[in-house]
Write an enzyme that holds these catalytic residues in place. Structure first.
Site, PDB file in Angstrom:
ATOM      1  N   SER A 178      35.833  41.037  29.736  1.00 17.59           N
ATOM      2  CA  SER A 178      35.200  42.189  29.118  1.00 17.59           C
ATOM      3  C   SER A 178      33.684  41.960  28.988  1.00 17.59           C
ATOM      4  CB  SER A 178      35.868  42.442  27.762  1.00 17.59           C
ATOM      5  OG  SER A 178      35.572  43.703  27.265  1.00 17.59           O
ATOM      6  N   ASP A 213      42.272  50.322  33.354  1.00 20.99           N
ATOM      7  CA  ASP A 213      41.696  49.633  32.202  1.00 20.99           C
ATOM      8  C   ASP A 213      41.002  50.661  31.316  1.00 20.99           C
ATOM      9  OD1 ASP A 213      39.914  48.152  30.471  1.00 20.99           O
ATOM     10  OD2 ASP A 213      40.105  46.438  31.829  1.00 20.99           O
ATOM     11  N   HIS A 269      43.765  46.083  29.413  1.00 21.38           N
ATOM     12  CA  HIS A 269      42.386  45.606  29.492  1.00 21.38           C
ATOM     13  C   HIS A 269      42.367  44.157  29.938  1.00 21.38           C
ATOM     14  CE1 HIS A 269      38.203  45.176  28.784  1.00 21.38           C
ATOM     15  NE2 HIS A 269      38.288  44.574  27.608  1.00 21.38           N
TER      16      HIS A 269
END
Length: 541
Positions: free
Chosen positions: A250, A482, A510
């Protein structure tokens, strides 16, 4: 090679300048992504180009290969390791300059942890991990997941290492509001219906920003992603590694890509999972994420209506119908919050319920929990389940204590990019665009993007590209559905990086590594152990 999937990691949260979506931030739900100092402003740092959203940005320029003499004391310090955090884990403290342009102006102490390689194979050096955020504790991620849950062959060959970035967790954390103030902040109505509610929302953002400025004034100017990436290079040297090996999720992908852009000659094996796109401005980031959460909600809806316990209409319901039912539920909570049984007397408001639903969109393994929570709230007038999901998102414990996740998230985001909106009026003008992107979440996420508007420190970064010319092969991982880091971001970053190899996971959730795809795990493990990147265009399920 052991290609079995490792235990499921805590879900990484992306960067974003959303108000209570501070959890767009980081990652490691504990049991579970720009620029900085004036000399490093990307404008004028390289050739300009057009980003994936049509913006024009400069390419991040590499720093000189030689270390400036003024930084030598930092690069030559010795780390003193001590046992901590469980069997095999060690901790230390390192010093970095508060301001890399003025090293003599003071230091910051950063917390570092490691677990040394456990196998007999040829050592591969250190593998630095970061779970995302910004604001997620990398040390907590290492000790609770990576150091024990990464594949055995990875842990056998690498010293697993983490550093909490400046301003985060154990590394001189940014401080703003206390627990009770945070409770009030998270309960503020994020879908104002009139001028009074709009003023209350703007007032809450101002109060949050002023508190951060009051309690962390000096630090707020020096928590950028560029500075954090430079800190990682100091750590690389102290660990005795010629090149940095790294797995970032991320926002951690932005941190890793920034490192590669600044130090391409020192970049080793980098895995960037759930990639961010540095060429986007803050408004586009928020808008793309809004669409991403709508995509995830539709996937959840399609799954939900097939199940007997789905509280959102029957098996023939369309995703749009499910979304309508959810919106009606949110509106009902806006008018009449429901009990939760919380010891502090908190009731389930529309804002808390929305965050609870958003939290479950990060990983399909929480869909069952979301169905149960929705059933309790919608049929039994019991908001405890959704409140628990919201609390996990904000990292609030049962004693009413919050981690500094939200504070650090805002501090980094508001320094990295100019605010998405300059005023509440601009948010109102943008609402139709956000509502089109997501009828369910659009209004909440649009208003959440107001938080940097009142920040006490001006942004030092701007949208830019990262090319990292000369870097070794870098693996960029994107998941097609995602919610937090849309797949197009991974496609864009892989086009920017000169040595990128895009690895695609066709699925939900995710990030992808360690979430059950043997294909993804095998490709990444092979790269980390042998340096062989995935074949061009490789896709996994």
């Amino acid at each position: 090679m052991d290609t079995r999937p490792s235990p499921s990691p805590p879900p990484a949260r992306p960067r974003r300048s959303l108000l209570p979506l501070a959890a767009s931030r980081a990652t490691a739900r504990t049991a579970a992504a720009l620029l900085a100092a004036s000399a490093l402003l990307v404008s004028g740092c390289g050739a300009s180009g057009t980003g994936s959203d049509g913006t024009v940005g400069a390419a991040l320029a590499a720093l000189p290969m030689s270390t400036p003499l003024a930084l030598s004391p930092y690069y030559t310090q010795k780390l003193s390791w001590r046992e901590c955090g469980g069997p095999g884990f060690e901790c230390a403290t390192m010093k970095v300059p508060l301001d890399y342009d003025r090293p003599a102006s003071g230091d910051i102490k950063l917390a570092v942890a490691r677990k040394k390689a456990t196998g007999k194979g040829k050592p591969l050096g250190s593998l630095l991990v970061n779970p995302g955020g910004p604001g997620g504790s990398a040390i907590a991620y290492l000790q609770q997941y990576a150091g024990i849950g990464y594949p055995a062959e990875i842990r056998a060959r690498y010293d697993m290492v983490a550093v909490d970035p400046r301003g985060v967790a154990r590394s001189e954390p940014v401080e703003c509001l206390d627990g009770r103030q945070m409770d009030a902040f998270t309960e503020v109505d994020m879908t104002p219906d009139d001028a009074k509610e709009t003023d209350a929302l703007a007032g809450a953002d101002r109060k949050f920003a002023e508190a951060c400025g009051e309690h962390s004034a000096k630090l707020l100017r020096h928590v950028s992603t560029v500075e954090a990436a430079r800190d990682m290079d100091v750590l690389r040297e102290l660990l005795g590694d010629k090149k940095l090996n790294y797995v970032g999720a991320s926002y951690g992908t932005l941190l890793g890509a920034t490192y590669a852009g600044l130090f391409p000659h020192r970049t080793g094996r980098l895995v960037l999972d759930g990639a961010m796109d540095p060429s986007l401005d803050a408004r586009q980031v928020n808008l793309d994420q809004t669409a991403g959460f709508e995509t995830a909600f539709r996937a959840f809806s399609a799954d939900c209506v097939k199940r007997a316990d789905c509280p959102l209409d029957g098996k023939d319901a369309t995703p749009a119908q499910v979304g309508d039912r959810m919106q009606k539920f949110f509106r009902a909570l806006d008018a009449h919050p429901i009990p939760t049984g919380d010891a502090d007397g908190r009731r389930l408001t529309e804002s808390l319920a929305t965050i609870g639903v958003v939290a479950a969109m990060y990983d399909q393994s929480t869909w069952e929990q979301l169905r149960e929570a929705l059933n309790s709230a919608m049929d039994k007038n019991d908001g405890a389940g959704l409140l628990a999901l919201s609390d996990s998102y904000y990292e609030r414990d049962s004693r009413g204590h919050y981690s500094n996740l939200m504070m650090a998230n805002a501090a980094v985001n508001c320094l990295d990019l100019p605010p998405a909106f300059e005023s509440p009026e601009q948010v109102e003008q943008a609402l139709p665009q956000f509502e089109k992107a997501s009828p369910v979440f659009g209004p909440n996420l649009a208003w959440s993007a107001l938080n940097c508007t009142y920040w006490p420190v001006r942004a030092t970064g701007e949208p830019h590209r990262i090319e990292a010319k000369g870097a070794a092969p870098i693996v960029v991982v994107g998941t097609t559905r995602d919610p937090a880091t849309p797949y197009r971001w991974a496609q864009s970053l892989s086009r920017q990086l000169s040595s990128a190899h895009l690895l695609t996971y066709e699925g939900d959730g995710h990030t992808a590594y360690g979430r059950g795809s043997a294909c993804i795990d095998s490709a990444i493990n092979t790269y980390l152990l042998r340096g062989t990147p995935p074949a061009p265009g490789k896709r996994c399920t």
